[in-house]
Design an enzyme around this catalytic site. Structure first.
Site, PDB file in Angstrom:
ATOM      1  N   GLY A  36      19.439   9.243  10.525  1.00  0.00           N
ATOM      2  CA  GLY A  36      19.770   8.272  11.675  1.00  0.00           C
ATOM      3  C   GLY A  36      19.310   6.946  11.861  1.00  0.00           C
ATOM      4  O   GLY A  36      19.546   6.255  10.647  1.00  0.00           O
ATOM      5  N   VAL A  62      10.557  -0.967  17.617  1.00  0.00           N
ATOM      6  CA  VAL A  62      10.094  -2.374  17.824  1.00  0.00           C
ATOM      7  C   VAL A  62      11.288  -3.180  18.301  1.00  0.00           C
ATOM      8  O   VAL A  62      12.446  -2.961  17.956  1.00  0.00           O
ATOM      9  CB  VAL A  62       9.370  -3.167  16.846  1.00  0.00           C
ATOM     10  CG1 VAL A  62       8.003  -2.272  16.599  1.00  0.00           C
ATOM     11  CG2 VAL A  62      10.000  -3.048  15.342  1.00  0.00           C
ATOM     12  N   ALA A 102      20.118   2.081  10.270  1.00  0.00           N
ATOM     13  CA  ALA A 102      20.906   2.213   9.024  1.00  0.00           C
ATOM     14  C   ALA A 102      21.904   3.176   8.982  1.00  0.00           C
ATOM     15  O   ALA A 102      23.137   3.178   8.775  1.00  0.00           O
ATOM     16  CB  ALA A 102      20.059   2.456   7.768  1.00  0.00           C
ATOM     17  N   ALA A 156      14.906  -8.643  15.308  1.00  0.00           N
ATOM     18  CA  ALA A 156      15.501 -10.000  15.239  1.00  0.00           C
ATOM     19  C   ALA A 156      16.293  -9.837  14.067  1.00  0.00           C
ATOM     20  O   ALA A 156      16.215  -9.286  13.161  1.00  0.00           O
ATOM     21  CB  ALA A 156      14.473 -11.035  14.804  1.00  0.00           C
ATOM     22  N   ILE A 198      18.612  -5.722   8.991  1.00  0.00           N
ATOM     23  CA  ILE A 198      19.885  -5.299   9.480  1.00  0.00           C
ATOM     24  C   ILE A 198      21.193  -5.982   8.712  1.00  0.00           C
ATOM     25  O   ILE A 198      22.129  -5.442   8.451  1.00  0.00           O
ATOM     26  CB  ILE A 198      20.144  -5.435  10.912  1.00  0.00           C
ATOM     27  CG1 ILE A 198      19.355  -4.608  11.960  1.00  0.00           C
ATOM     28  CG2 ILE A 198      21.466  -5.350  11.417  1.00  0.00           C
ATOM     29  CD1 ILE A 198      19.292  -4.636  13.285  1.00  0.00           C
ATOM     30  N   THR A 228      16.226 -10.072   7.763  1.00  0.00           N
ATOM     31  CA  THR A 228      17.555  -9.720   7.082  1.00  0.00           C
ATOM     32  C   THR A 228      17.618  -8.272   7.007  1.00  0.00           C
ATOM     33  O   THR A 228      18.410  -8.005   6.522  1.00  0.00           O
ATOM     34  CB  THR A 228      17.215 -10.248   5.555  1.00  0.00           C
ATOM     35  OG1 THR A 228      15.964 -10.082   5.294  1.00  0.00           O
ATOM     36  CG2 THR A 228      17.317 -11.823   5.925  1.00  0.00           C
ATOM     37  N   SER A 243      16.869  14.036  12.834  1.00  0.00           N
ATOM     38  CA  SER A 243      15.856  15.064  13.484  1.00  0.00           C
ATOM     39  C   SER A 243      15.311  14.113  14.561  1.00  0.00           C
ATOM     40  O   SER A 243      14.713  13.101  14.292  1.00  0.00           O
ATOM     41  CB  SER A 243      14.854  15.798  12.586  1.00  0.00           C
ATOM     42  OG  SER A 243      14.153  16.412  13.479  1.00  0.00           O
ATOM     43  N   LYS A 282      18.928 -15.678  20.043  1.00  0.00           N
ATOM     44  CA  LYS A 282      18.170 -16.057  19.113  1.00  0.00           C
ATOM     45  C   LYS A 282      18.714 -17.443  18.395  1.00  0.00           C
ATOM     46  O   LYS A 282      19.837 -17.257  17.884  1.00  0.00           O
ATOM     47  CB  LYS A 282      17.756 -15.070  17.973  1.00  0.00           C
ATOM     48  CG  LYS A 282      16.907 -15.703  16.724  1.00  0.00           C
ATOM     49  CD  LYS A 282      16.503 -14.516  15.839  1.00  0.00           C
ATOM     50  CE  LYS A 282      15.904 -15.113  14.686  1.00  0.00           C
ATOM     51  NZ  LYS A 282      15.666 -14.302  13.362  1.00  0.00           N
TER      52      LYS A 282
END
Length: 758
Positions: free
Chosen positions: A22, A56, A25, A59, A350, A348, A48, A87
């Site tokens: 999960g 955390v 990603a 950005a 995400i 970068t 799970s 941002k």
């Protein structure tokens, strides 16, 4: 690059997609596939709750908006759900040299000419004494430093991205995906099954015995890369010779002021530090080279360089920068950290997930998996990540720092030829040539190259066609336009308050085992012995256990309740406790909670109560039948979200002291090693775990090479012990079937109290 195996089912349409893992990603992939392909495919995601995330602050870059446009996500709703802020770029501190800073902003700087970028006109202006600081010509840069921000429906005011809570973002996308029909399956993967003739993955065998079959599998299992790496054996390309950092440590702190609209990246002699402001807290972390800094020193350095109260113990992530040789092999596609890892220096992570998911839609094998699609996917993935890799290497290579071995090594290292060409061309001519499909535009390269210390030796001659007056007017109008727009922007915090203010995150309830509940006991009252003496047992690690003898005046009433419901005791499937359990009725649990909050909470520093549960437990599992998790000590706060802790109570309700008390341990492994140890205990079969770690069947009562025994509290009738659920511990079980399986056996009442730290 190795070609994928031939399809075992050529021309067979893909109708079943299984996503392993999960997090960000997995749920981005699920959301994209469900939105774009609808009900044409059956999408199942396996994850799970026991496998936590760092959680955390995360950005991002502006291209995330394209993903949200595809998903038709309303921006204010997303922002509130993820505690997000805005941002405008990244403030780099101490990268060029100590006490020298620069800002890599989104958007554009100045106005370019078809023949030459704005930097050429600026360089000519500097030569003639007509230009001010390069950042004066960029609205996003000036707005960021002035802590101003606004957007409109067209997103035309400024170019921007977001800071948000990654865990909350995954939850947001989970709700979105499930509403579109994605089926979430809770559980741990025990084995990945493959077809011996084709090498294709055929199914995921879960620890609970179920088999999840599919036509296409997406590996979102993180750095471990369970499917593509461990099962299919796709080689990993190691880039540490260009990117020297290999460890991160992250921690969350309470916000102490208004959030700034930019990420801070602060260089240190052995790596760098991030600060990511959210609406109610701040994400902090260090990325460092383990050759130049120990984990203990890294943790100390991080905690010495944060603001606000620390909400949770720092967590370590060990990584190797690089990329899988292929990210699509056979019928398995890796998305996210399972495909490769680049440190989050330019936010970068995400974006790479987003690109991978959207590329999968573009090349989705609806009529069967084809080698040409696999090759195209792998070529595009490689081009994208190598482009980003070069941009990140630039920050390490181009520097004037000479205050540490780390920076001297970075400055002197060889870099990829593609990057060296860009550096040489910009230094020689001021030119930067962007190629189709590159993520970072000319303005980004210029800001970072000049920010890191490169001053071009020449610039385009067309700039010399302008007179002093014309060049001064041109530069002055750009600067004035920036100033006019800047003054109209509200404060960043004021805009958040008006547009997307989020309430402080609500606490998740204390998770309970899926065990039966004892029938209510109307009129039953627990009589706590308020005159009982509290003894403090202090270990050499500093941890303490609080022991209360004669805890209840009527312990027999609890035993009688357990006996009355003996047939209801049950061992929840998949739960690591080695025996049956029975939840106490809510009324009795509330009495225990009330007593804890009034008389015991201060012992353990528990602050804001969130929830609790209480249960009866009995140890009944023969040592030979223990699984890997049950052979080792454990913590009671596993899976609890950041900023929260768990306090625990064990109340011994048996007279035979030989049935055993509780023994406590200290890990001898690093946090990264311990995390892998836990993953293996949950994923490997019993022989595999024993082979890897040398731990055979049996209850853990003594230390080993992985844990040091630090203390033992013997059992006594009606004795209660309270302790921090973050301490590793285990029952002191010396197995004798005739003792444990007769009568009430080793009957205990256990309670777990969750609390928020701030």
């Amino acid at each position: 690059m190795q070609a994928a195996q031939p399809s075992k089912l050529p021309g067979t349409p893909v109708r079943r997609v299984v996503i392993a893992g999960g997090g960000t990603a997995g749920w981005i992939t699920a959301a994209v596939l469900a939105k774009c392909l609808g009900r044409q495919v059956d999408i199942r995601l396996v994850e799970s709750e026991e496998i936590g995330t760092v959680g955390v602050g995360e950005a991002t870059i502006p291209l995330l908006m394209l993903l949200h446009d595809v998903l038709e996500i309303e921006e204010p709703e997303f922002l509130r759900a993820t505690q997000a802020t805005f941002k405008l770029g990244i403030h780099f501190e101490n990268w060029r040299n100590v006490n020298e800073h620069y800002f890599h902003s989104f958007g554009k700087t100045g106005q370019s000419h078809w023949s030459a970028g704005f930097q050429h006109f600026w360089l000519e202006g500097r030569r003639r004494g007509l230009a001010s600081d390069y950042g004066d010509y960029c609205l996003e840069l000036r707005a960021g430093l002035a802590e101003r921000f606004a957007t409109d429906r067209d997103r035309s005011l400024v170019s921007y991205a977001y800071h948000f809570d990654a865990t909350l973002y995954a939850r947001f996308l989970r709700r979105y995906s499930e509403a579109l029909g994605v089926q979430r399956i809770e559980g741990k993967i025990g084995q990945v099954r493959t077809d011996p003739s084709s090498g294709f993955i055929t199914g995921l065998a879960m620890e609970n015995g179920t088999l999840i079959e599919g036509d296409l599998f997406v590996d979102c299992t993180g750095i471990r890369s369970l499917l593509l790496g461990e099962t299919l054996g796709v080689r990993y390309e190691d880039w540490h010779h260009w990117l020297p950092c290999d460890t991160a440590v992250a921690v969350q702190t309470a916000a102490v002021g208004e959030p700034v609209p930019y990420t801070r990246s602060i260089a240190h002699p052995w790596g760098w530090q991030w600060r990511i402001p959210l609406q109610h807290r701040v994400g902090n972390g260090l990325v460092f080279s383990s050759k130049h800094l120990s984990p203990d020193d890294a943790k100390a350095a991080l905690l010495a360089n944060v603001q606000g109260e620390v909400l949770r113990e720092p967590r370590f992530i060990r990584f190797t920068p690089g990329q899988r040789e292929d990210v699509w092999r056979g019928n398995c596609v890796a998305i996210g950290l399972s495909s490769g890892f680049l440190e989050p220096l330019e936010s970068t992570s995400i974006h790479l997930i987003q690109k991978g998911a959207l590329r999968l839609v573009e090349l989705f094998p609806c009529n069967g998996i084809s080698q040409s699609d696999i090759d195209e996917y792998n070529q595009q993935a490689r081009y994208v990540i190598e482009d980003i890799r070069d941009f990140i290497i630039l920050h390490y290579k181009v520097t004037n720092r000479s205050d540490s071995t780390f920076w001297n090594t970075c400055r002197e290292m060889d870099v990829p030829a593609s990057l060296q060409h860009r550096i040489d061309q910009f230094r020689d001519t001021g030119r930067l040539v962007n190629r189709p499909g590159e993520l970072f535009g000319e303005n980004s390269w210029v800001q970072v190259m000049m920010g890191q210390g490169i001053t071009p030796q020449a610039h385009h001659p067309i700039t010399r066609n302008m007179s002093d007056a014309a060049l001064s007017d041109f530069l002055g109008e750009v600067r004035k336009d920036v100033a006019r727009k800047l003054i109209k922007l509200p404060r960043h915090q004021a805009f958040i308050d008006r547009y997307c203010k989020a309430e402080p995150q609500r606490d998740a309830p204390m998770p309970r085992p899926n065990a039966p509940v004892a029938a209510s006991a109307p009129g039953m009252s627990l009589r706590f012995n308020l005159a009982a003496r509290v003894e403090t047992v202090k270990f050499d690690t500093g941890e303490r256990v609080f022991v209360i003898d004669d805890f209840l005046d009527n312990p027999e009433d609890l035993v009688a309740l357990a006996r009355a419901h003996a047939s209801a005791f049950d061992a929840p499937r998949g739960h690591p406790y080695p025996g049956p359990q029975l939840l106490l009725p809510d009324g009795l649990a509330q009495q225990i909670d009330d007593h804890f909050q009034q008389h015991c909470r201060e012992f353990l520093g528990a602050r804001h109560p969130v929830g609790m549960y209480a249960r009866f437990s009995r140890v009944t599992t023969d040592p030979a039948r223990l699984d890997a998790r049950q052979r080792v000590c454990h913590r009671d706060d596993t899976g609890v979200e950041p900023g929260h802790s768990v306090s625990a109570l064990v109340h011994y309700l048996f007279h035979d002291e030989a049935l055993g008390g509780t023994v406590f341990f200290q890990p001898l492994m690093s946090p990264t090693e311990l995390a892998q140890f836990r993953r293996d205990a949950g994923a490997l079969d019993d022989p595999g775990f024993a082979s890897r770690y040398g731990i055979g069947p049996g209850y853990m009562t003594e230390g080993n090479r992985y844990f040091r025994r630090i203390g033992h509290v013997p059992a006594r009738w009606n004795r209660a012990i309270f302790y921090d659920g973050g301490i590793e511990h285990s029952g002191h079980i010396c197995w004798q079937p005739e003792r444990y399986l007769s009568g009430d056996g080793r009957l205990t009442m256990n309670a777990f109290f969750k609390h928020r730290n701030v």
